[in-house]
Design a protein around this motif. Structure first.
Motif: not given
Length: 328
Positions: A127-131, A244-256
Motif C-alpha cells: 500500500l505504501v509503495e503504490r504511492e 505505557s509502551i509504544s513504538i514508532g516504526v519509521t522509514f524513508y522513501t524515494a518521495a521523502t
C-alpha cells in the motif's frame, strides 16, 4: 477519537503479526490514518524482553531518559543516565513510578528487532509503495512512560507507523501540509539542520488536529513532518496501565528523499530573500530543485562522513546512531 482494536490471529497454525487498515483502497501516504496491529502479542514486544533490549542499548548510549518535568511545549531533550542519580537497573525496577520515561533509539541495530521492524513495514509495503516506491532505512524507537508523562510537540523527517504496545496513551497529530501549524522555514530548518527551535506549540492548535485514544492493538500512520505529541495520563485507566509502551516504526522513501532535497534548496533561497514554493506546489520547480538538492545533499553527506570519521578517531565510545531531535 477512540480506536477500535481487532484481532487478526487465526485459531490454528503459527501467529501472523501485521499492521492493517480497514480501507486498503483508500489508504494514502499523504493522510493520517488510524489502523490496527497485533504486534503487541509478539514475544519480543513483551515487557521483560523490552527491558532486556533497554539494557543492551544502554551500553551503547541508545537508551535515553527524559526529564519528568517536561511539558508539551518543552524542548526535546534527553540524557544517557536516568534522572535522580539512579542506575539503569534501578530505573527499570522502578519504571512504573509516576513520570518515569525513557526511549530506545534505533532498535534495528539489534538483529532480532531489525527483522521485527521489517515485518511491520512489510505488512503495509504494497500500500505504501503504490504511492511512494523504494522504502529504505527502517528504524525503530520504543517509548516507555509511566503516567503522568508527555512527549513534547515536534515533527519527524520520516513516515511513521506508530503502534501502541502496552497500556494507554493519547496521540495528537496534525496535517503535515498545514503551514499554520508549522511554518515552511521551520520545516526547512529541521530537515537540513535538525533544529526544532521554530517548531512551537500553541493551545490554539488543539481543535485543528486529530486526537487518538490508543490502547494495545491500535496504530496510526502519519506522513513525514506531521506535527505530533503524546501524553499518558493518571486516572481513567484500567489494570496494567501504570506503564505505557509504544513504538514508532519509521522509514524513508524515494518521495521523502526528493522532498528533503527540495527543502534544502528552499532554505538557501529563503536566506537570499526569496519566497520559494513549498514542495508539491509546482512540479516544474520541484524537478529543478530536486536535481540541485541532490548535489547539495551529496556535498553535505561527504562533509558529514568526514566529520564522523574524525569523531570516531577522537573518542573511544560513541553512539552507533546519533538520534536527530524529533525522532521520538
Amino acid at each position: 477519537m477512540r480506536l477500535t482494536s481487532m484481532n487478526s490471529v487465526g485459531t490454528s497454525g503459527p501467529a501472523t503479526y501485521r499492521v492493517w487498515t480497514d480501507d486498503p483502497e483508500g489508504f494514502s501516504t499523504q493522510r493520517i490514518t488510524p489502523m490496527h496491529h497485533n504486534f503487541h502479542e509478539h514475544p519480543l514486544f513483551q515487557v521483560p524482553e523490552l527491558v532486556k533490549l533497554g539494557m543492551e542499548l544502554s551500553k551503547v548510549d541508545q537508551c535515553r531518559f527524559m526529564d519528568p518535568k517536561r511539558t508539551i511545549s518543552s524542548a526535546l531533550s534527553h540524557e544517557g543516565r536516568p534522572p535522580g542519580g539512579r542506575s539503569i537497573d534501578e530505573f527499570f525496577e522502578r519504571m512504573e513510578e509516576p513520570g518515569s520515561s525513557c526511549a530506545f533509539y534505533n532498535i534495528e541495530v539489534v538483529p532480532r528487532y531489525q527483522a521485527l521492524l521489517m515485518s511491520v513495514v512489510n505488512s503495509m509495503r504494497a500500500l505504501v509503495e503504490r504511492e511512494q516506491p523504494d522504502i529504505f532505512r527502517v528504524n525503530g524507537f520504543v517509548f516507555f512512560s509511566a503516567p503522568p508523562s508527555v512527549t513534547p510537540f515536534h515533527i519527524d523527517r520520516e513516515n511513521n507507523f506508530w503502534l501502541q504496545l502496552h497500556g494507554h496513551k493519547i496521540l495528537n497529530v496534525w496535517d503535515h501540509r498545514d503551514r499554520g501549524i508549522v511554518p515552511a522555514d521551520a520545516v526547512e530548518d529541521f530537515i537540513v539542520t535538525q533544529s526544532l527551535k521554530k517548531v512551537r506549540f500553541s493551545e490554539a492548535f488543539m481543535p485543528l488536529g486529530l486526537e487518538f485514544d490508543a490502547r494495545p492493538g491500535d496504530a496510526i500512520y502519519f506522513p513525514s513532518t506531521s506535527p505530533h505529541m503524546t501524553r499518558s495520563e493518571v486516572g481513567g485507566t484500567g489494570a496494567g496501565d501504570r506503564l505505557s509502551i509504544s513504538i514508532g516504526v519509521t522509514f524513508y522513501t524515494a518521495a521523502t528523499r526528493e522532498v528533503a532535497r527540495i527543502h534544502q534548496v528552499n532554505r538557501l533561497m529563503r536566506k537570499c530573500g526569496l519566497s520559494p514554493s513549498y514542495p508539491r506546489e509546482s512540479l516544474v520547480a520541484d524537478a529543478v530543485k530536486s536535481a540541485i538538492g541532490g548535489f547539495v545533499g551529496a556535498g553535505r553527506a561527504r562533509l558529514g562522513a568526514a566529520r564522523a570519521r574524525f569523531i570516531s578517531m577522537a573518542t573511544s565510545r560513541r553512539m552507533r546512531h546519533t538520534p536527530p531531535p524529533g525522532s521520538y
